[in-house]
Design a protein around this motif. Sequence first.
Motif, PDB file in Angstrom:
ATOM      1  N   ARG A  12       0.837  -1.211   0.000  1.00  0.00           N
ATOM      2  CA  ARG A  12       0.000   0.000   0.000  1.00  0.00           C
ATOM      3  C   ARG A  12       0.869   1.258   0.000  1.00  0.00           C
ATOM      4  O   ARG A  12       0.607   2.208  -0.738  1.00  0.00           O
ATOM      5  CB  ARG A  12      -0.906  -0.022   1.227  1.00  0.00           C
ATOM      6  CG  ARG A  12      -1.762   1.204   1.368  1.00  0.00           C
ATOM      7  CD  ARG A  12      -2.574   1.113   2.628  1.00  0.00           C
ATOM      8  NE  ARG A  12      -3.479   2.243   2.707  1.00  0.00           N
ATOM      9  CZ  ARG A  12      -3.950   2.708   3.822  1.00  0.00           C
ATOM     10  NH1 ARG A  12      -3.644   2.141   4.968  1.00  0.00           N
ATOM     11  NH2 ARG A  12      -4.777   3.736   3.828  1.00  0.00           N
ATOM     12  N   SER A  15       1.061   3.756  -3.231  1.00  0.00           N
ATOM     13  CA  SER A  15       0.537   5.106  -3.051  1.00  0.00           C
ATOM     14  C   SER A  15       1.517   6.172  -3.529  1.00  0.00           C
ATOM     15  O   SER A  15       1.120   7.279  -3.860  1.00  0.00           O
ATOM     16  CB  SER A  15       0.137   5.356  -1.594  1.00  0.00           C
ATOM     17  OG  SER A  15       1.265   5.472  -0.766  1.00  0.00           O
ATOM     18  N   VAL A  50      -4.397   8.385   0.055  1.00  0.00           N
ATOM     19  CA  VAL A  50      -4.735   7.030   0.482  1.00  0.00           C
ATOM     20  C   VAL A  50      -5.904   7.120   1.440  1.00  0.00           C
ATOM     21  O   VAL A  50      -5.903   7.930   2.351  1.00  0.00           O
ATOM     22  CB  VAL A  50      -3.519   6.375   1.185  1.00  0.00           C
ATOM     23  CG1 VAL A  50      -3.894   5.017   1.716  1.00  0.00           C
ATOM     24  CG2 VAL A  50      -2.356   6.266   0.227  1.00  0.00           C
TER      25      VAL A  50
END
Length: 173
Positions: A92, A96, A171
């Motif tokens: 993640r 991002s 995010v």
Amino acid sequence: MLSRNRMLIRSLLSSSFPCTRSFSETAPPPRKFLETGDTLRQTRIFTNEDVTEYSKASLDSNPLHFDSELARNAGFEDRLVHGMLVAALFPRIIASHFPGAIYVSQSLHYKSPVYVGDAVAGEVQVTNIRENKSRYIVKFSTKCFKNDKLLVIDGEAVAILPTLAAEKVNVVD
């Protein structure tokens, strides 16, 4: 007719309209290029809903994730967050900043449990960058910390990045 149009234009120009577009002569800030030693970090608090949704997706219904009494009887403080859910912070973080990144590998060493409601900071640090056919193979040291100090996961990851120019993509937690 021409004079009527001019009057209309003057009237419109003198009226107060909210500005819908703004142009600036200043250049955008320079993009940050990823270098060895750079660290990227994000924090997340894992909720009961996160555990439930991850359990549905992974089909991991271990009762240690759902039953506080059972977890305490097994020697834990409370219900556990799935280790792989916590480790999902690593891709993640990378994606991002580098949309289009391809996650190639990840090693994980679980050091301490994470409980529902814990704030966990995921951190990836660049240890090596190699160019390959106009893409970049990047090796990261990966760590997660509970309450910003207790190491809960340690490992390494490799990702293929389309560029070394970091983007900051919003995010959603």
